[in-house]
Design an enzyme around this catalytic site. Structure first.
Site, PDB file in Angstrom:
ATOM      1  N   ASP A 100       8.950 -30.834 -25.958  1.00  0.00           N
ATOM      2  CA  ASP A 100       9.151 -29.434 -25.614  1.00  0.00           C
ATOM      3  C   ASP A 100       8.508 -28.616 -26.728  1.00  0.00           C
ATOM      4  OD1 ASP A 100      10.412 -27.086 -24.528  1.00  0.00           O
ATOM      5  OD2 ASP A 100      12.018 -28.388 -23.806  1.00  0.00           O
ATOM      6  N   ASP A 202       7.736 -23.894 -23.485  1.00  0.00           N
ATOM      7  CA  ASP A 202       8.849 -22.978 -23.248  1.00  0.00           C
ATOM      8  C   ASP A 202       8.332 -21.554 -23.001  1.00  0.00           C
ATOM      9  OD1 ASP A 202      11.880 -22.938 -23.581  1.00  0.00           O
ATOM     10  OD2 ASP A 202      11.367 -21.390 -25.025  1.00  0.00           O
ATOM     11  N   GLU A 264       6.729 -23.371 -18.512  1.00  0.00           N
ATOM     12  CA  GLU A 264       7.990 -22.887 -17.933  1.00  0.00           C
ATOM     13  C   GLU A 264       7.794 -21.443 -17.485  1.00  0.00           C
ATOM     14  OE1 GLU A 264      12.670 -21.921 -18.874  1.00  0.00           O
ATOM     15  OE2 GLU A 264      11.143 -21.587 -20.395  1.00  0.00           O
ATOM     16  N   HIS A 326      18.124 -27.963 -17.771  1.00  0.00           N
ATOM     17  CA  HIS A 326      19.246 -27.676 -18.664  1.00  0.00           C
ATOM     18  C   HIS A 326      19.682 -26.213 -18.621  1.00  0.00           C
ATOM     19  CE1 HIS A 326      15.651 -26.436 -20.665  1.00  0.00           C
ATOM     20  NE2 HIS A 326      16.339 -25.837 -21.621  1.00  0.00           N
ATOM     21  N   ASP A 327      18.949 -25.379 -17.903  1.00  0.00           N
ATOM     22  CA  ASP A 327      19.303 -23.959 -17.824  1.00  0.00           C
ATOM     23  C   ASP A 327      19.991 -23.590 -16.513  1.00  0.00           C
ATOM     24  OD1 ASP A 327      18.108 -23.414 -20.303  1.00  0.00           O
ATOM     25  OD2 ASP A 327      16.142 -23.104 -19.380  1.00  0.00           O
TER      26      ASP A 327
HETATM   27  C1  GLC Z   1      13.800 -21.540 -22.251  1.00  0.00           C
HETATM   28  C2  GLC Z   1      14.709 -22.732 -22.398  1.00  0.00           C
HETATM   29  C3  GLC Z   1      16.092 -22.254 -22.676  1.00  0.00           C
HETATM   30  C4  GLC Z   1      16.092 -21.462 -23.965  1.00  0.00           C
HETATM   31  C5  GLC Z   1      15.076 -20.342 -23.891  1.00  0.00           C
HETATM   32  C6  GLC Z   1      14.813 -19.774 -25.251  1.00  0.00           C
HETATM   33  O1  GLC Z   1      14.101 -20.803 -21.125  1.00  0.00           O
HETATM   34  O2  GLC Z   1      14.614 -23.530 -21.263  1.00  0.00           O
HETATM   35  O3  GLC Z   1      17.008 -23.303 -22.751  1.00  0.00           O
HETATM   36  O4  GLC Z   1      17.366 -20.947 -24.224  1.00  0.00           O
HETATM   37  O5  GLC Z   1      13.838 -20.764 -23.409  1.00  0.00           O
HETATM   38  O6  GLC Z   1      14.053 -20.683 -26.001  1.00  0.00           O
END
Ligand code: GLC
Length: 551
Positions: A100, A202, A264, A326-327
């Protein structure tokens, strides 16, 4: 499918949240040695690509998405030697490993930020986004944090605000400063040289913000719940210039052979597909497509969104689908345990690279937590909506067996998040010996996908099933035509498909009934049932797909 098809096109991606997969040293937090110990399990799932949420040194305000050193391993997770062993063991099993990459923001404890905040004339000052207070005092503009409150924090030392769209402990890097992208590329180089197979990047669409720092407009459709949604984020995300930056990241990555870049992005189709890149340059191999996570679970609606996505994809673009991360709430919590298999069959039979989330293969559910046990920052910062925004419930420890701590950690250890109440029954050990379990179904489905080139790379065409709640489609390649039938409802459905030919072979049903021949004229789906069938070459649909569905 073209002859140059790559591992990331045919492979199945599996996201692992390292804190929650397997603890090996008794601190209640998962680690790299734990993952290594479970690699044979992962291999047995017929998955191909592991993506690890961040494992870098971090003060863990956002559980690793606040990185204090992009080129090291957090001691909680192990050592660099552990990482090297993990990578070698993953590769030895013919699998791939993705890290990541969190380039939008660092931790406030990253040396870059410490230098930047130390003095206005520090050479790294411009690496982050600093602004004077508004003329009347207060934050420079109305930008908001995803996690509640303003996107600005005042720094007493130098009398300026710095910007962060997440926590104050996650200051945003300034990609308008010429040294920042090269610094992040250097971090990518470190891992690529080690042989890492690529990155999930990310919030890749947020890397650039409006240079004029204009206020964001109010969102007229705001429902009054999440403060962040009260504005339209036209100046902090998805800026046209961001594509140039992503092209540079991709061009850099392409200096290594056959590596992968996933972005993402939570965007509607038309904007999402721009992140594949164009004639000016490639961007993400896979801009994550989260529609199956976000859409209401309705057959007609899902059909429409699959068709729309297929229609809007540029010719060179490879599709992808994601069922959990995970979100977001877990799959079985979102769609219900009975529909979870239908959803898994959908994910693994659509055209494009599938991404699954650890634990969904055994049907893990969100673990509801009282506020005092929650740890996730958006929940703690917005306690009135903690149950809506808190992400701990979908991050609880993997359920391996019926022993204490479900095999996630040794007996007597306090796991960092509580285990699910059902972990003594819903676990890998139990499901491994039950030929009808969710795990057995998952393995059968992934094995089928591997065995059938039409699923991994064939054409796609949706069909009118003539029944509500049923989504039907064809997958085909020159050698075979497969029919997928998914019943999204709890009613038995007799199908009225334009079929001819005698009988089809049932390859797999979510009910795990034995393979058999079914009459094409009398297809019936049980409640919550999905099926993959092989059509005889003589069937009209078979010929339809051979004559070319989409791609
Ligand atoms: C992304 C991640 C998330 C995190 C955010 C800030 O959306 O998936 O878990 O809190 O970025 O890094």
């Amino acid at each position: 499918m073209s002859a140059t098809v790559s591992w990331w096109q045919t492979g199945i991606i599996y996201q692992l949240y390292p804190r929650s997969f397997q603890d090996s040293n008794g601190d209640g937090v998962g680690d790299l040695a734990g993952i290594i110990a479970r690699l044979d399990y992962l291999h047995s799932l017929n998955i191909d690509v592991l993506w690890l949420s961040p494992i870098y040194p971090s003060p863990m305000h956002d559980f690793g998405y606040d990185v204090a050193d992009y080129c090291a391993i957090h001691p909680l997770f192990g050592t660099m030697a552990d990482f090297d062993r993990l990578l070698a063991e993953v590769h030895a099993r013919g699998m791939r490993l993705l890290l990541d990459l969190v380039p939008n923001h660092s931790s406030h404890l990253h040396p870059w930020f410490i230098a930047s905040r130390s003095a206005r004339d520090n050479p790294q000052r411009g690496w982050y986004i600093w602004r004077d207070p508004a003329p009347g005092g207060g934050p420079p503009n109305n930008w908001l944090s995803h996690f509640g409150g303003p996107a600005w924090t005042f720094d007493e030392g130098c009398g300026q605000y710095y910007m962060h769209q997440f926590l104050p402990q996650q200051p945003e890097l300034n990609y308008r400063h010429p040294e920042v992208l090269p610094a992040i590329l250097d971090c990518m180089r470190f891992w690529l040289d080690k042989g890492v197979d690529g990155f999930r990047v990310d919030v890749i669409g947020m890397l650039l913000k409006d240079p004029l720092f204009r206020d964001e407009p109010a969102n007229p459709a705001w429902n009054g719940v999440r403060e962040y949604q009260s504005l339209l984020h036209v100046h902090t995300a998805n800026l046209p210039e961001v594509h140039g930056l992503i092209r540079r990241m991709r061009a850099f990555l392409d200096r290594w052979h056959d590596r992968l870049m996933i972005g993402e992005l939570y965007l509607p189709n038309a904007e999402l597909v721009r992140y594949y890149g164009d004639e000016q340059g490639a961007e993400c191999h896979l801009p994550f497509n989260f529609q199956l996570i976000r859409a209401p679970w309705d057959a007609a609606l899902i059909r429409r969104l699959v068709d729309d996505y297929e229609a809007v994809l540029p010719q060179h673009a490879w599709p992808n689908w994601v069922l959990g991360n995970h979100d977001q709430k877990r799959l079985a919590t979102r769609v219900g345990s009975r529909q979870a298999r239908v959803a898994t069959m959908l994910l693994l039979t659509l055209r494009g690279t599938p991404t699954c989330y650890y634990g969904d293969e055994i049907g893990m559910l969100d673990v509801p937590l009282p506020l005092e046990l929650m740890q996730d920052p958006p929940a703690l910062r917005q306690p009135e909506i903690a149950h809506l925004v808190g992400r701990d419930p979908q991050r609880t420890p993997m359920q391996w067996d019926a022993s204490a701590n479900a095999g996630f950690a040794a007996a007597g250890v306090r796991s960092w998040l509580p285990l699910a109440a059902d972990c003594r029954t819903r676990n890998v050990a139990n499901q491994s010996v039950d030929p009808h379990s969710p795990l057995a179904f998952f393995r059968a489905m992934t094995a089928l996908r591997r065995a059938e080139p039409a699923l991994a790379g064939g054409s796609f065409r949706s069909l009118d099933a003539g029944q509500p709640d049923v989504f039907a489609y064809l997958r085909g390649d020159p050698g075979s035509a497969l029919l997928v039938l998914l019943n999204f409802g709890a009613e038995r459905r007799r199908l009225a498909l334009p079929l001819s030919g005698d009988a089809a072979d049932l390859l797999l049903s979510t009910a795990m009934t034995s393979p058999r021949r079914l009459s094409l004229e009398q297809l019936v789906l049980a409640p919550d049932e999905g099926m993959v069938l092989r059509l005889p070459a003589t069937s009209r649909l078979s010929r339809t797909v051979a004559s070319g569905g989409r791609r």
